[in-house]
Design an enzyme around this catalytic site. Structure first.
Site, PDB file in Angstrom:
ATOM      1  N   LYS A 147      35.902  53.509  24.380  1.00 47.35           N
ATOM      2  CA  LYS A 147      36.452  52.333  23.648  1.00 47.35           C
ATOM      3  C   LYS A 147      36.642  52.621  22.163  1.00 47.35           C
ATOM      4  O   LYS A 147      36.044  51.974  21.297  1.00 47.35           O
ATOM      5  CB  LYS A 147      35.555  51.112  23.840  1.00 47.35           C
TER       6      LYS A 147
ATOM      7  N   THR B  12      34.065  41.122  28.032  1.00 46.32           N
ATOM      8  CA  THR B  12      33.639  39.942  28.801  1.00 46.32           C
ATOM      9  C   THR B  12      32.280  39.421  28.327  1.00 46.32           C
ATOM     10  O   THR B  12      31.887  38.326  28.698  1.00 46.32           O
ATOM     11  CB  THR B  12      33.585  40.255  30.308  1.00 46.32           C
TER      12      THR B  12
ATOM     13  N   GLY C 222      29.522  49.934  39.967  1.00 49.46           N
ATOM     14  CA  GLY C 222      28.312  50.696  39.706  1.00 49.46           C
ATOM     15  C   GLY C 222      27.199  50.361  40.670  1.00 49.46           C
ATOM     16  O   GLY C 222      27.056  50.955  41.742  1.00 49.46           O
ATOM     17  N   ARG C 223      26.420  49.333  40.309  1.00 50.72           N
ATOM     18  CA  ARG C 223      25.197  49.053  41.066  1.00 50.72           C
ATOM     19  C   ARG C 223      25.360  48.713  42.540  1.00 50.72           C
ATOM     20  O   ARG C 223      24.460  49.040  43.328  1.00 50.72           O
ATOM     21  CB  ARG C 223      24.390  47.977  40.322  1.00 50.72           C
TER      22      ARG C 223
ATOM     23  N   ASP D 252      35.006  56.292  29.016  1.00 55.21           N
ATOM     24  CA  ASP D 252      34.921  54.894  28.558  1.00 55.21           C
ATOM     25  C   ASP D 252      34.228  54.847  27.193  1.00 55.21           C
ATOM     26  O   ASP D 252      33.070  54.449  27.087  1.00 55.21           O
ATOM     27  CB  ASP D 252      34.147  54.098  29.618  1.00 55.21           C
TER      28      ASP D 252
ATOM     29  N   LYS E   9      33.252  57.085  35.926  1.00 57.24           N
ATOM     30  CA  LYS E   9      33.342  56.556  34.568  1.00 57.24           C
ATOM     31  C   LYS E   9      32.151  57.028  33.738  1.00 57.24           C
ATOM     32  O   LYS E   9      30.993  56.775  34.093  1.00 57.24           O
ATOM     33  CB  LYS E   9      33.370  55.020  34.591  1.00 57.24           C
TER      34      LYS E   9
ATOM     35  N   ARG F 276      32.082  42.796  43.176  1.00 58.20           N
ATOM     36  CA  ARG F 276      30.901  42.783  44.037  1.00 58.20           C
ATOM     37  C   ARG F 276      31.322  42.630  45.491  1.00 58.20           C
ATOM     38  O   ARG F 276      31.872  41.592  45.862  1.00 58.20           O
ATOM     39  CB  ARG F 276      29.961  41.623  43.667  1.00 58.20           C
TER      40      ARG F 276
ATOM     41  N   GLN G 160      26.308  40.367  36.612  1.00 62.13           N
ATOM     42  CA  GLN G 160      27.729  40.034  36.508  1.00 62.13           C
ATOM     43  C   GLN G 160      27.894  38.554  36.865  1.00 62.13           C
ATOM     44  O   GLN G 160      27.407  38.101  37.897  1.00 62.13           O
ATOM     45  CB  GLN G 160      28.565  40.898  37.471  1.00 62.13           C
TER      46      GLN G 160
ATOM     47  N   ASP H 156      26.407  55.314  35.264  1.00 60.24           N
ATOM     48  CA  ASP H 156      25.522  54.761  34.233  1.00 60.24           C
ATOM     49  C   ASP H 156      24.140  55.392  34.324  1.00 60.24           C
ATOM     50  O   ASP H 156      23.154  54.736  34.670  1.00 60.24           O
ATOM     51  CB  ASP H 156      25.467  53.225  34.369  1.00 60.24           C
TER      52      ASP H 156
ATOM     53  N   HIS I 242      37.937  52.552  18.427  1.00 65.05           N
ATOM     54  CA  HIS I 242      38.427  51.487  17.539  1.00 65.05           C
ATOM     55  C   HIS I 242      38.205  51.979  16.119  1.00 65.05           C
ATOM     56  O   HIS I 242      37.080  51.989  15.619  1.00 65.05           O
ATOM     57  CB  HIS I 242      37.635  50.197  17.799  1.00 65.05           C
ATOM     58  N   ASP I 243      39.290  52.425  15.470  1.00 61.78           N
ATOM     59  CA  ASP I 243      39.151  53.027  14.138  1.00 61.78           C
ATOM     60  C   ASP I 243      40.531  53.044  13.499  1.00 61.78           C
ATOM     61  O   ASP I 243      41.473  52.445  14.037  1.00 61.78           O
ATOM     62  CB  ASP I 243      38.568  54.452  14.296  1.00 61.78           C
ATOM     63  N   ILE I 244      40.671  53.745  12.381  1.00 60.07           N
ATOM     64  CA  ILE I 244      41.997  53.834  11.773  1.00 60.07           C
ATOM     65  C   ILE I 244      42.898  54.630  12.724  1.00 60.07           C
ATOM     66  O   ILE I 244      42.408  55.450  13.526  1.00 60.07           O
ATOM     67  CB  ILE I 244      41.963  54.468  10.363  1.00 60.07           C
ATOM     68  N   PRO I 245      44.216  54.357  12.675  1.00 59.56           N
ATOM     69  CA  PRO I 245      45.112  54.966  13.668  1.00 59.56           C
ATOM     70  C   PRO I 245      44.971  56.484  13.806  1.00 59.56           C
ATOM     71  O   PRO I 245      44.894  57.015  14.919  1.00 59.56           O
ATOM     72  CB  PRO I 245      46.511  54.576  13.152  1.00 59.56           C
ATOM     73  N   ASN I 246      44.898  57.189  12.682  1.00 57.48           N
ATOM     74  CA  ASN I 246      44.844  58.650  12.768  1.00 57.48           C
ATOM     75  C   ASN I 246      43.570  59.120  13.488  1.00 57.48           C
ATOM     76  O   ASN I 246      43.615  60.040  14.317  1.00 57.48           O
ATOM     77  CB  ASN I 246      44.919  59.252  11.361  1.00 57.48           C
TER      78      ASN I 246
HETATM   79  O1  C5P Z   1      26.893  48.062  37.966  1.00 58.64           O
HETATM   80  P1  C5P Z   1      28.205  47.376  37.737  1.00 58.64           P
HETATM   81  O2  C5P Z   1      29.123  47.405  38.935  1.00 58.64           O
HETATM   82  O3  C5P Z   1      28.042  45.986  37.155  1.00 58.64           O
HETATM   83  O4  C5P Z   1      28.881  48.278  36.622  1.00 58.64           O
HETATM   84  C1  C5P Z   1      30.085  47.945  36.033  1.00 58.64           C
HETATM   85  C2  C5P Z   1      30.420  48.911  34.950  1.00 58.64           C
HETATM   86  O5  C5P Z   1      31.538  48.410  34.230  1.00 58.64           O
HETATM   87  C3  C5P Z   1      29.328  49.137  33.902  1.00 58.64           C
HETATM   88  O6  C5P Z   1      29.445  50.485  33.430  1.00 58.64           O
HETATM   89  C4  C5P Z   1      29.676  48.155  32.824  1.00 58.64           C
HETATM   90  O7  C5P Z   1      29.243  48.569  31.539  1.00 58.64           O
HETATM   91  C5  C5P Z   1      31.187  48.168  32.884  1.00 58.64           C
HETATM   92  N1  C5P Z   1      31.844  46.982  32.385  1.00 58.64           N
HETATM   93  C6  C5P Z   1      31.586  45.694  32.846  1.00 58.64           C
HETATM   94  N2  C5P Z   1      32.243  44.625  32.348  1.00 58.64           N
HETATM   95  C7  C5P Z   1      33.167  44.801  31.421  1.00 58.64           C
HETATM   96  C8  C5P Z   1      33.465  46.069  30.953  1.00 58.64           C
HETATM   97  C9  C5P Z   1      32.780  47.154  31.465  1.00 58.64           C
HETATM   98  O8  C5P Z   1      30.746  45.516  33.717  1.00 58.64           O
HETATM   99  N3  C5P Z   1      33.830  43.760  30.984  1.00 58.64           N
END
Ligand code: C5P
Length: 242
Positions: A64, A126, A216-217, A62, A35, A187, A196, A13, A66-70
Site C-alpha cells: 500500500k 475498511t 486467510g484464516r 500488499d 499475499k 468467509r 471480519q 499473514d 502512499h508517497d510523493i509520485p516519484n
Molecule cells: O484472515 P482473513 O481472511 O480475514 O485475511 C484477510 C486478509 O486481507 C488479511 O491479510 C487482511 O489484512 C487483509 N485485508 C482485509 N480487509 C481489508 C484489506 C485487507 O481483511 N479491507
C-alpha cells in the site's frame, strides 16, 4: 484468467520465512497467489517473494504505497523487478501519484507484457469509519468516497482496486467491467467470521463481480487447510460456471 485457483489469493499473514515456506508447500496445489504484507516483507524482504515464486505461485505484494509520485513510481519499479503479479497503492495518494506509477511501469513493461504487474489501488480502508474520515477533513460519506477514488484510480490508468465485497456493485457502476476488483472479507459457509464484520461467501463475492478473493484464516485456521482451500475452490468454481 482464469481458473478458481488463479483467483484465490491466500493471505500469508505469518512473520517468518519458515512458516511462509510451510504454507507455500502446503497450499501450492490449490492457491495461485500468495499475499505478502508489510510485516512479513519488512522482516524477510525479497527472499520471501522468491520463495513463493520458486513454489510456482504468484505474489500480491500488499505494501500500500502512499508517497510523493516519484517515490511511489520508483518503489513500483522495484516491485516489478521482483516479478510480483500485483501490488497496491493508496488512491488517496492522488491522481498524479498513480499516473506517474502507471507511466513508469508502461515504460519497462507495456500493457500486454506477461511480466507486467497488475496495479491496484486501495480506496478507503475498511477499518475507517465516517468519523475517521471526518477527523482528517473528509466530510463525504464512505459510499461516495469509495467509487470516487476507484474512478480516479481507473482514470489514472490503474488496473483495479482492493475493496470490501459489499462495495463491488458501487465500484462496478463507477468503473465498468474492465476494471479488476480484489476482495478480502470473504468467509465460506463452513468458517467462522473472525473479526471480519461485513462478510460474503466466495461464491457470492464472485457472483457480485469480484475478480480475485483474498482469504486467510478460513484456510490457515482450518483443521485441514488444503481441504478448506479445496472446498473454497469448489464454491468458487460453481459460481464461475453459472
Ligand atoms: O484472515 P482473513 O481472511 O480475514 O485475511 C484477510 C486478509 O486481507 C488479511 O491479510 C487482511 O489484512 C487483509 N485485508 C482485509 N480487509 C481489508 C484489506 C485487507 O481483511 N479491507
Amino acid at each position: 484468467m482464469n481458473s478458481a485457483k488463479q483467483r484465490l489469493i491466500f493471505a500469508l499473514d505469518v512473520d517468518n520465512l519458515e512458516d511462509a515456506r510451510n504454507w507455500v508447500a502446503k497450499l501450492q496445489g490449490q492457491v495461485g497467489v500468495f499475499k505478502i504484507g508489510k510485516q512479513l516483507f519488512t522482516r524477510c524482504g525479497p527472499e520471501v517473494v522468491r520463495l513463493v515464486q520458486d513454489g510456482g505461485c504468484d505474489v500480491f505484494l500488499d505494501l500500500k504505497y502512499h508517497d510523493i509520485p516519484n517515490t511511489v513510481a520508483m518503489a513500483g519499479l522495484e516491485a516489478q523487478r521482483l516479478g510480483v503479479r500485483m501490488f497496491n497503492v493508496h488512491a488517496l495518494g492522488g491522481f498524479e501519484m498513480m499516473a506517474k506509477l502507471v507511466a513508469e511501469i508502461d515504460r519497462v513493461s507495456p500493457r500486454g507484457n506477461p511480466d507486467r504487474p497488475i496495479l491496484l489501488a486501495v480506496t478507503i480502508l475498511t477499518s475507517s469509519t465516517e468519523e475517521t474520515l471526518r477527523r482528517v477533513g473528509i466530510d463525504r460519506p464512505i459510499q461516495v468516497m469509495v467509487p470516487k477514488l476507484a474512478r480516479l484510480a481507473k482514470d489514472a490508468g490503474m488496473d483495479g482496486v482492493v475493496a470490501s465485497p459489499k462495495e463491488v456493485g458501487l465500484i462496478r457502476d463507477a468503473c465498468g467491467d474492465d476494471f479488476l476488483i480484489v476482495t478480502p472479507g470473504v468467509r465460506p459457509t463452513f468458517a467462522s467470521q473472525d473479526d471480519q464484520k461485513r462478510v460474503t461467501t466466495p461464491g457470492d463475492a464472485l457472483r457480485s463481480g469480484a475478480d480475485y478473493l483474498v482469504i486467510g484464516r478460513p484456510i490457515s485456521a482450518a483443521a485441514d487447510p488444503a481441504l478448506a482451500a479445496d472446498m473454497i475452490l469448489q464454491e468458487m468454481q460453481e459460481a464461475l460456471n453459472e
